[in-house]
Design a protein around this motif. Structure first.
Motif, PDB file in Angstrom:
ATOM      1  N   THR A 146       5.686  -7.873  -8.956  1.00 21.15           N
ATOM      2  CA  THR A 146       4.532  -7.137  -8.058  1.00 21.15           C
ATOM      3  C   THR A 146       4.917  -7.363  -6.733  1.00 21.15           C
ATOM      4  N   VAL A 147       4.622  -6.451  -5.690  1.00 18.26           N
ATOM      5  CA  VAL A 147       4.963  -6.146  -4.393  1.00 18.26           C
ATOM      6  C   VAL A 147       4.072  -6.224  -3.526  1.00 18.26           C
ATOM      7  N   ARG A 148       3.782  -7.176  -2.492  1.00 19.71           N
ATOM      8  CA  ARG A 148       2.558  -6.794  -1.444  1.00 19.71           C
ATOM      9  C   ARG A 148       3.100  -5.529  -0.575  1.00 19.71           C
ATOM     10  N   PRO A 149       2.513  -4.368  -0.696  1.00 25.43           N
ATOM     11  CA  PRO A 149       3.014  -3.407   0.035  1.00 25.43           C
ATOM     12  C   PRO A 149       2.607  -3.425   1.232  1.00 25.43           C
ATOM     13  N   THR A 150       1.820  -3.983   1.850  1.00 23.71           N
ATOM     14  CA  THR A 150       1.400  -4.137   3.391  1.00 23.71           C
ATOM     15  C   THR A 150       2.372  -4.623   4.042  1.00 23.71           C
ATOM     16  N   VAL A 151       3.403  -5.454   3.650  1.00 24.25           N
ATOM     17  CA  VAL A 151       4.521  -6.086   4.533  1.00 24.25           C
ATOM     18  C   VAL A 151       5.781  -5.369   4.540  1.00 24.25           C
ATOM     19  N   PHE A 152       5.903  -4.009   3.651  1.00 23.66           N
ATOM     20  CA  PHE A 152       6.961  -3.482   3.762  1.00 23.66           C
ATOM     21  C   PHE A 152       6.865  -2.108   4.396  1.00 23.66           C
ATOM     22  N   LYS A 153       7.628  -1.659   5.116  1.00 26.25           N
ATOM     23  CA  LYS A 153       7.669  -0.209   5.599  1.00 26.25           C
ATOM     24  C   LYS A 153       7.793   1.078   4.646  1.00 26.25           C
ATOM     25  N   ALA A 154       7.091   1.933   4.868  1.00 26.67           N
ATOM     26  CA  ALA A 154       7.211   3.245   3.828  1.00 26.67           C
ATOM     27  C   ALA A 154       8.660   3.633   3.862  1.00 26.67           C
ATOM     28  N   ALA A 155       9.293   3.872   2.596  1.00 26.49           N
ATOM     29  CA  ALA A 155      10.440   4.883   2.481  1.00 26.49           C
ATOM     30  C   ALA A 155      10.270   6.027   3.252  1.00 26.49           C
ATOM     31  N   ALA A 156      11.478   6.681   3.679  1.00 28.98           N
ATOM     32  CA  ALA A 156      11.321   7.964   4.032  1.00 28.98           C
ATOM     33  C   ALA A 156      11.396   9.124   3.178  1.00 28.98           C
ATOM     34  N   GLU A 157      11.019  10.254   3.750  1.00 23.52           N
ATOM     35  CA  GLU A 157      11.004  11.146   2.853  1.00 23.52           C
ATOM     36  C   GLU A 157      12.397  12.043   2.957  1.00 23.52           C
ATOM     37  N   GLY A 158      12.716  13.094   2.077  1.00 24.82           N
ATOM     38  CA  GLY A 158      13.939  13.540   2.153  1.00 24.82           C
ATOM     39  C   GLY A 158      15.042  13.618   1.186  1.00 24.82           C
ATOM     40  N   GLY A 159      14.345  12.979  -0.065  1.00 21.64           N
ATOM     41  CA  GLY A 159      15.051  12.977  -1.237  1.00 21.64           C
ATOM     42  C   GLY A 159      15.352  14.060  -2.133  1.00 21.64           C
ATOM     43  N   SER A 160      16.083  14.297  -3.094  1.00 23.54           N
ATOM     44  CA  SER A 160      16.174  15.398  -3.726  1.00 23.54           C
ATOM     45  C   SER A 160      16.244  14.999  -5.290  1.00 23.54           C
TER      46      SER A 160
END
Length: 314
Positions: A146-160
């Motif tokens: 389980t990951v504490r999301p507040t400490v990680f930057k959000a992954a970028a968009e642009g995937g397919s």
């Protein structure tokens, strides 16, 4: 290494916690797939497919998954782990609900509340209410994290990524969804808000809490939080609680009013970008983590702040 990320969503919208968990997954240096488990969640799967770095999205739908039953998630994920080395989920209330069941089914030790991924088997997590960091190394063949999301930057968009529909597991035999009561609010969700205004035990009553905290939160477009003491005293509902046993938040701005700053509370908000504290006790522990502190009675300070905001808005 193949990694499965379980998406955080409400069956219609993909939550930012998923992007942040994908960022944590990239530290494991492997192919990343995202599992969207819910009901009528095709739009969520399409959104997950646009996350950069995702290879494939798995979409499983059933009424039980849509209702978030932990037994249904366990029955779905455990067989899928034959193809994955690790499964990651945000450390939300739902993630904390089903992850232990998955770990038990796989007969491995869960690695909880990870704040840093060192390598594929080494992780950092907080202990002692966040006052110390523990580095743990796991030799388990399968990792349940389980990951504490507040400490990680959000992954970028642009995937397919492609979206693949997979069958859901059979409905749990002994567990059935009965009902849920949701609190509807025009304010942002506490765990993802950019601004949070929290009140503490100094409010003295639920009426005073609402009179002081709610107008300021509405003025700033903020979510409302509370200390455990305020929640235990009945001044605010349980879902407002910020802290080790409540919600962990990391907004751009956190305003603590009448909160002394117990260890339990600091564990849930000290990663906020800017912390503003208002407390008439100059020795309150909250001032040790605050970027800006005002030693004053909130009954005077908050109205002055409201007036200043009104003048600035003209």
């Amino acid at each position: 290494m193949a990694v499965l990320v379980i998406a955080d969503h409400d069956n219609s919208t993909l939550k930012d916690n998923t992007h942040k968990t994908v960022t944590a997954a990239t530290k494991l240096s492997g192919d990343i797939d995202v599992l969207v488990a819910g009901q009528n969640a095709k739009a969520v799967a399409d959104a997950a497919a646009r996350i950069a770095g995702v290879r494939k999205v798995l979409l499983a739908e059933s009424p039980e998954l849509g209702e978030g039953l932990a037994e249904a998630f366990e029955a779905l994920v455990a067989p899928l782990m034959a193809n994955y080395d690790a499964v990651l989920t945000p450390a939300t209330s739902q993630g904390k609900n089903f992850s232990p069941r998955i770990a038990a089914k796989l007969d491995v030790a869960q690695i909880s509340d990870v704040v840093e991924v060192v390598d594929a088997s080494t992780f950092v997590r907080p202990i002692y209410a966040g006052n110390a960091l523990e580095t743990v190394q796991s030799s388990d063949a399968k990792k349940v994290i389980t990951v504490r999301p507040t400490v990680f930057k959000a992954a970028a968009e642009g995937g397919s990524a492609s979206v693949e529909t997979i069958p859901a597991a059979a409905a749990p035999a002994k567990t059935h969804f009965v009902d849920q009561q949701l609190v509807k609010s025009a304010r942002p969700e506490l765990s993802g808000a950019k601004i949070v205004v929290s009140g503490g035990r100094a409010m003295g009553s639920a009426e005073e809490f609402q009179r002081v905290i709610d107008p300021l939160a509405d003025k700033l477009g903020a979510a409302v939080g509370a200390s455990r003491a305020a929640v235990d005293a009945g001044y605010a509902p349980n879902d407002y609680q910020v802290g080790q046993t409540g919600k962990v938040v990391a907004p751009e701005l956190y305003i603590a009013i009448g909160i002394s700053g117990a260890i339990q509370h600091l564990a849930g908000m000290k990663d906020s970008k800017v912390i503003v504290a208002i407390n008439k006790d100059g020795d309150a522990p909250i001032f040790q983590v605050a970027d800006y502190g005002l030693v004053a009675d909130y009954k005077t300070a908050v109205p002055e702040l409201m007036d200043a905001l009104s003048q600035a808005g003209k």
